[in-house]
Design an enzyme around this catalytic site. Structure first.
Site, PDB file in Angstrom:
ATOM      1  N   ASP A 114      -7.400 -11.863   7.045  1.00 33.89           N
ATOM      2  CA  ASP A 114      -6.299 -10.967   6.721  1.00 33.89           C
ATOM      3  C   ASP A 114      -5.023 -11.778   6.513  1.00 33.89           C
ATOM      4  O   ASP A 114      -4.800 -12.769   7.201  1.00 33.89           O
ATOM      5  CB  ASP A 114      -6.117  -9.975   7.877  1.00 33.89           C
ATOM      6  CG  ASP A 114      -5.166  -8.859   7.554  1.00 33.89           C
ATOM      7  OD1 ASP A 114      -5.437  -8.114   6.588  1.00 33.89           O
ATOM      8  OD2 ASP A 114      -4.150  -8.718   8.262  1.00 33.89           O
ATOM      9  N   GLU A 143      -7.452 -13.168   2.090  1.00 34.02           N
ATOM     10  CA  GLU A 143      -6.644 -12.183   1.372  1.00 34.02           C
ATOM     11  C   GLU A 143      -5.453 -12.922   0.771  1.00 34.02           C
ATOM     12  O   GLU A 143      -4.564 -13.379   1.478  1.00 34.02           O
ATOM     13  CB  GLU A 143      -6.159 -11.090   2.328  1.00 34.02           C
ATOM     14  CG  GLU A 143      -5.248 -10.097   1.647  1.00 34.02           C
ATOM     15  CD  GLU A 143      -4.516  -9.180   2.613  1.00 34.02           C
ATOM     16  OE1 GLU A 143      -3.856  -8.252   2.111  1.00 34.02           O
ATOM     17  OE2 GLU A 143      -4.568  -9.393   3.845  1.00 34.02           O
TER      18      GLU A 143
END
Length: 195
Positions: A114, A143
């Site tokens: 993330d 990400e």
């Protein structure tokens, strides 16, 4: 990081899921949120309320920050971890019993990271290296919200949101196919066709 939230199950449930996924000839990738942590986390609560805690400098705790700590995206519930602190890196991915390595040893096949773009190249490169050392062939995918140039040497793959947005803009008529073609060519020029 070492406990599974009760709404998702138990360690035994994870072990069963890993076994079932592998029996189906698939792989399992966990979502690693290593840039920030939940405000109610025991790690953060200890650091926030105990000025002599060895974990105090795992975070950016200071009265200058609203809510007492540096927050990710100014979200009250998401204090950022201090990656400059070697103890944080050891806890997350360097040590044998770190978060990344423990779950890989338990059978997980990789990590989706993330907000990887906020961790930066050096830390992502080190995290990927330790993951591969623990489990050769494991995956680290990040990400990333900008062109993937320079990210793929630090990660195995990126979730290329730039590419995604170009496609969505063409489909919704916000971008012409000609412009989208130029933009996609720039992504490939920046990152290379394989990346």
């Amino acid at each position: 990081y070492f406990q599974i939230s009760p709404e998702y199950g138990t360690q035994a449930d994870l072990a069963a899921l890993i076994e079932q996924v592998h029996q189906a000839n698939m792989k399992i990738v966990l979502d690693g949120v290593f840039n920030h942590i939940g405000r109610q986390s025991e790690l953060f609560q200890e650091a926030l309320h105990n000025p002599t805690s060895s974990r105090r400098d795992w975070f950016y705790i200071n009265e200058q920050f609203p809510h007492g700590a540096r927050l990710w995206a100014n979200a009250h519930n998401l204090p950022e971890l201090n990656y400059e602190n070697p103890a944080v890196r050891k806890y997350l991915y360097e040590d044998e019993n770190s978060v990344v390595r423990s779950y890989l040893r338990a059978g997980v096949d990789g990590w989706r990271l993330d907000v990887a773009y906020e961790l930066g190249y050096p830390f992502l490169h080190e995290l990927t290296k330790h993951a591969h050392q623990e489990k050769p062939g494991s995956l680290t995918v990040g990400e990333i919200w900008n062109y993937p140039q320079d990210w793929t040497p630090a990660l195995d793959a990126v979730m290329n949101f730039t590419f995604r947005q170009i496609i969505l803009n063409v489909v919704t008529g916000k971008t012409t196919p000609n412009l989208a073609g130029e933009m996609l060519a720039k992504v490939i020029e920046d990152a290379g066709i394989e990346a």
